[in-house]
Design an enzyme around this catalytic site. Structure first.
Site, PDB file in Angstrom:
ATOM      1  CB  SER A   1      -5.988  -8.937  -0.097  1.00  0.00           C
ATOM      2  OG  SER A   1      -6.622  -7.539  -1.412  1.00  0.00           O
TER       3      SER A   1
ATOM      4  CE  LYS B   1      -4.025  -6.053  -3.513  1.00  0.00           C
ATOM      5  NZ  LYS B   1      -3.586  -6.919  -2.276  1.00  0.00           N
TER       6      LYS B   1
END
Length: 811
Positions: free
Chosen positions: A657, A700
């Protein structure tokens, strides 16, 4: 085309409480069916319905999805209408008591047989004593004894008369009988006998020898007379015992005439009781004696009462339906049964009455539910389960016999026919590992019941979800939930699913949330649970688990962990990762830096070099290095040496990611263009420069927001996410409010070019008709730098290169 920041309504899909057609869950009916699991329901229907060998079920799905509760409820409902299986019991094997016999009886008959046999033995214990103490028995026994005595007396009397006629006396001594000459009715002593004339002595000796031979013949016949007398006694005893036993056994035979094995067993009981009637007599009448002194007898291995008892292994109510058993501790003995032992004077004794049923016995004719991981972690249990299902019989064997660790003789009970549907439950990984490594698994568990962790979110499914919450509330005796509280739980369900178009089916999490919300409502003295209570529970759950997150944020604010949220830096970018601690996950910003210089075309992943990076992370780095080679300076060899690192990373890193963030940092270093530190990035990249979806997008974004918010929002802060992750957004209310107020931004990007423009404020650039990127664009600067590296490397590779030519460049 510039990337537009997301509006606040795209960051959170709210359940409209006004669309819920109730005031509180008390108005809703219970939900009878399982929602969101149509595939699993269909598989269970099939697996329960098909009656073929090997079609046992394996229910796989994440823990907490409610698979056990659903399967147990479904199976119990289905089993209640099925036929009741037969009873089973163990009885003594009179031919070999080490191999007890198993009897199958109709439902309810095993307990009846147990009671009938107990009553029979109790009655015989009294009646047998009465018969053998009766006047009839005494008279007939005395007659047999008298007959023997008279026969012996007559024989000796006849012999005595013959002896007296010849002046010879028959005398009884402690050692037996002897003959002696007599005169005038008195025996002649040896001295007197030697003084008799020789002819008279010879005549007496001849008579004595003849009588001695006749006496020997009489004594030889005595044991035969005694044996005949014993046989008459035995016939008398059998006749008297049979008179008591046979009538009572006949009554039982009539009751169990439709069970041939039971009738055979009763025949054996009759023979054994008649042959061992003395066991029913008082203790003093059982023991033998010699000259009036009792001799110690060998103790029986089984008490005489146990000899005729019935060990009821399984007993069912006639209207109970098929059994449904969940075994929470599926050890070897708990599955197949065991033979218990009793310590007596330093020895371990056992008999058929100590045979105990296992879960397979109790579930015979019905359903057995087991946790797969528990079976696999119990020694020998998995092999025993497979062996039993393959053979179709339950055979009770001790582990000592199987492993040859114990050589003592134990019981070997007759095996019992097995007809059971086994349902294993476990995580998907357990199912797949068994399928791959155990070749017998596929033959025994042919029905896969796959429980998903999510369900589609729609207006109809939200109404169904509300009914599910109402059902759970009543089941747990919780306060009713008003519709605002239900709407908040539905929203949180989507957050747990990490998808605003889905709802979680992880019922454990939802049930915990409801119970905690009920607690806070009761603390406030309310009669219903509202949205405030639900939110309080969510916040409390986070607070209990986020000590590490707070500590990391504190160290970042203090400058220990170096992360900038303002200004611009070349080759540095804020990447986002997710940390998972137990059941709690949170986003963590990390500084990612890149350095480039002239080299042989390698991009070094420092995390991988020191073995702190996982294979997926390394894959992402390799992809971005090949993206560079395929996009820039196609006519030149890739001649750079680059390094990438997560700064201040002291643990393992896995996942791709951050690959887009690493690529942005690398492009910044090559173009020598700074990146805005007020922005953070997440997303993976493919070889074509497309940004791909990642997991944990909400955590996040919130992780970077919390850091920026603690330093004060200026309106410049924001996060770049993959455009394909928009449907996964279910952000906290404070983040949504900040975006709505223009103090924080979320940018959906689809390509590397879109992302680098946002991060640098410089046009990415596209190739013109001549194949060159736009002047002063990021791509043009990167390509020019790579061409420069290639030319420099070409100069260095020429023979006779100068010392000045060998100087490299680094950024």
């Amino acid at each position: 085309m510039p990337v537009k920041k997301l509006e606040s309504n795209a960051l959170y899909r709210r359940c409209d409480a006004k669309q819920l057609k109730f005031e509180t869950t008390a108005e809703l009916e219970d939900l009878a069916e399982l929602i969101g699991q149509p595939r699993a329901v269909e598989a269970v229907n099939f697996g329960i319905g098909i009656q073929q060998n090997g079609y046992n079920l394996f229910a796989l799905g994440p823990a907490g999805t409610g698979k056990q509760a659903f399967i147990q409820h479904y199976v119990e409902t289905h089993a209640s209408g099925e036929a009741v299986p037969p009873d089973w019991c163990y009885v003594n094997n009179f031919a070999d008591h080490r191999k007890p016999r198993a009897l199958e009886l109709p439902p309810g008959k095993a307990v009846q047989l147990h009671e009938d046999m107990d009553m029979l033995i109790e009655e015989l214990g009294a009646t047998v004593q009465e018969v053998f103490q009766s006047d009839e028995y005494t008279t007939r026994a005395e007659a047999i004894d008298q007959e023997l005595n008279e026969r012996q007396e007559q024989a000796f009397e006849s012999l005595n008369k013959k002896a007296e006629a010849k002046n010879i006396m028959l005398m009884r001594t402690p050692t037996g009988f002897t003959l002696a000459p007599m005169r005038d009715g008195k025996p002649i002593f040896p001295k007197e006998f030697r003084q008799l004339p020789e002819e008279e002595r010879k005549h007496i000796e001849d008579d004595s020898n003849a009588l001695q031979e006749e006496l020997r013949e009489t004594l030889h016949k005595a044991p035969q007379w005694q044996e005949q007398s014993r046989q008459k006694f035995a016939e008398l005893n059998r006749e008297m015992a049979a008179g008591v036993v046979t009538h009572r056994i006949d009554v039982l035979r009539e009751s169990y005439q439709h069970q041939p094995k039971v009738v055979d067993y009763l025949d054996d009981v009759e023979e054994d009781i008649i042959g061992n009637f003395r066991k029913f007599l008082p203790e003093e009448q059982r023991r033998t004696s010699l000259f009036g002194i009792e001799l110690p007898g060998q103790e029986e291995e089984m008490h005489w009462f146990n000899r005729y008892r019935v060990n009821v292994l399984l007993a069912h109510d006639v209207d109970a339906g098929a059994p449904v058993i969940y075994e929470s501790l599926p050890s070897y003995n708990n599955l197949i049964g065991r033979v218990e032992h009793q310590a007596l004077q330093g020895a371990l004794l056992t008999d058929f009455t100590m045979i105990q049923a296992g879960a397979l016995h109790r579930a015979n004719g019905g359903y057995l539910l087991l946790d797969a991981i528990k079976v696999l972690t119990q020694p020998f249990a998995w092999d025993a389960l497979k062996r039993t299902l393959q053979s179709g019989k339950v055979n009770i064997e001790s582990l000592g016999q199987i492993t040859s660790l114990i050589s003592t003789v134990s019981l070997d009970p007759e095996s019992i026919a097995l007809n059971v549907k086994v349902i294993l439950m476990g995580e998907p990984i357990i199912y797949y590992l068994l399928s791959y490594y155990d070749p017998e698994f596929a033959d025994l568990f042919k029905v896969q019941v796959d429980f998903g962790s999510q369900m589609d979110r729609s207006d109809n499914s939200q109404q169904q979800y509300a009914r599910l919450l109402a059902t759970l509330a009543r089941k747990q005796q919780l306060l009713p939930f008003d519709r605002d509280a239900v709407a908040r739980i539905i929203d949180h369900s989507a957050r747990i699913a990490d998808d605003n178009e889905k709802l979680t089916t992880h019922m454990r999490s939802i049930q915990d949330l409801m119970q905690e919300s009920d607690y806070w409502a009761r603390e406030r003295g309310e009669s219903t649970v509202n949205a405030v209570d639900v939110q309080h529970s969510i916040d409390a759950q986070v607070h209990r688990a986020d000590r590490i997150r707070e500590r990391l944020q504190e160290e970042t604010q203090r400058g220990t962990i170096m992360i900038d949220t303002a200004g611009s830096r070349v080759g540095e970018i804020n990447g986002l990762s997710v940390m998972m601690l137990g059941g709690f996950s949170f986003g963590r910003p990390s500084r990612i830096s890149a350095r480039v210089r002239l080299g042989k075309g390698s991009v070094v992943d420092i995390e991988r070099e020191v073995k702190m990076g996982g294979p997926i992370h390394s894959k992402g780095v390799l992809i971005l290095s090949h993206f560079l080679g395929a996009r820039y300076a196609l006519d030149y060899p890739l001649s750079l040496s680059a390094s990438l690192v997560f700064e201040q990373s002291y643990g393992g890193i896995e996942g791709d990611s951050a690959s887009s963030a690493e690529l942005y940092a690398l492009l910044s270093a090559l173009a020598d263009v700074p990146i805005r530190q007020s922005l953070a990035v997440t997303g993976s990249v493919n070889q074509h420069g497309e940004i791909q979806a990642i997991g944990g997008v909400n955590e996040k974004i919130e992780g970077f927001f919390d850091l920026c918010n603690s330093r004060g929002l200026s309106g410049e802060e924001g996060v770049l996410i993959p455009a394909t992750n928009i449907k996964h957004l279910m952000l906290r209310n404070d983040v949504v409010s900040a975006v709505e107020a223009g103090k924080f931004s979320v940018y959906p990007v689809s390509t590397v070019d879109e992302g680098i423009e946002l991060l640098t404020g410089v046009d990415a650039g596209v190739r013109d008709a001549g194949g060159k990127f736009t002047d002063d664009s990021i791509n043009r600067l990167v390509e020019d730098r790579l061409i420069h590296f290639s030319m420099q490397l070409k100069r260095f590779d020429r023979p006779g290169k100068s010392e000045d030519d060998s100087k490299g460049s680094e950024d």
